[in-house]
Design an enzyme around this catalytic site. Structure first.
Site: not given
Ligand code: VAH
Length: 326
Positions: A8, A11, A53, A142, A146
């Protein structure tokens, strides 16, 4: 440190982390990879950039083997808002990509840096002064990737001895790389809008308080954590770190201290507002401060000043002392 692999690398974190690693260790010691196939034009001359990837375990293993990598900064991930639009792909990239990295690290004895997020917490965690060890029941895909990533990294440490370490980053603000589909992207977009148009229409409510950090601090934290004496680490995956806890209104006010004619309006995006509302307002980062000496250098005023100078200089070719509308 033999050779460092960054996934990444183009990024939002990757651009500045790769630049810092290239400057610190030299082009021969840093292998930059990304799903996109172009290195960042701001990097010092680097001799190694590959399209990768992270779901391609074979290519990942070949790169680590061929270049004898012993440290992997694994940044490849879909961010919070974009992950909600394609949850299965986000799970595939964020989890299967991480598992590939952890398996390669186990095979080749690499250390691994994993960027977690304040998004790994949900509304059940204390909203203010969120302890390092708090209940984690995130409500976004997300956030689920995490907290799962944190658990996988801890498992590979305890089960296989892989040296995994991570940070729960807040919203990150960079003057070099645009964000890529996160909930905190407003905190970057606002600066470009302020310099070019003197106006920004914010997608979060004015009072949405969130942890934030300037990217130079985020990069320094990752490098410092990976260099820390393992004997000092009581935690590993992942440390709460933050530098400021601010609202869009407070950020706009600080920008107006430099650009008095800057104005802000609000058109709330329900998806990203709901994500932001599920996150803590301010994390307690005392574990990072006590275990490996975390200490941010940029507060709100210092970050805003540097962001405006850097962006105005680049966007308008200005000298460092002034800003001009586009
Ligand atoms: C997001 N920039 O907005 C990231 C981050 C705390 C935010 O994990 O998904």
């Amino acid at each position: 440190m033999k050779t460092i692999l960054v996934t990444g690398a183009t990024g939002q974190i990757g651009v500045e982390l790769t630049q810092a690693l290239l400057e610190r260790y030299g082009g021969d010691k840093v292998i930059a990879t990304d799903y996109n196939n172009q290195p960042h034009n701001g990097w010092p001359q680097t001799s190694h950039f590959f399209r990768l990837d992270v779901r391609d375990a074979t290519t990942l293993n070949e790169i680590v083997e061929n270049y004898q990598c012993d440290t992997i900064f694994h940044l490849a991930s879909l961010l919070s808002a974009v992950a909600e639009t394609k949850p299965l792909e986000a799970w595939d990239i964020n989890i299967n990509g991480l598992l590939n990295v952890l398996e390669v690290a186990r095979t080749h004895r690499c250390s691994v840096f994993f960027p977690s997020s304040v998004g790994a917490f949900g509304p059940e965690a204390p909203s203010f002064d969120t302890p390092q060890d708090s209940l984690q029941r995130p409500k976004t895909l997300y956030g689920i990737t995490k907290v799962s990533g944190e658990l996988l990294c801890d498992y590979y440490y305890h089960r296989f001895g892989v040296d995994t370490r991570g940070l729960r980053y807040p919203g990150l603000i960079s003057n070099k790389a645009l964000p890529g589909g996160g909930t905190t992207d407003y905190a970057v977009d606002i600066f470009y809008a302020a310099v070019k148009n003197r106006h920004y229409d914010c997608f979060l409510r004015a009072d949405t308080q969130l942890d934030m950090m300037y990217m130079p601090d985020a990069i320094a934290a990752a490098i410092k954590l990976m260099a820390a004496d393992r004997a000092s680490l009581r935690h590993r995956n992942a440390f709460n770190v933050t530098a400021m806890s601010i609202t869009p209104e407070q950020l706009a006010d600080e920008i107006q201290n430099h650009l008095p004619d800057f104005t802000m309006t609000y058109t709330v995006d329900p998806l990203r507002q709901a994500i932001a509302d599920s996150w803590p307002r301010h994390m307690n980062d005392s574990a990072a401060r006590n275990e490996w000496g975390w200490l941010p250098q940029y507060d709100l005023a210092a970050m805003v000043k540097d962001m405006l100078i850097q962006i105005a200089t680049r966007e308008n070719g200005l000298n460092r002392g002034c800003y001009a509308a586009g």
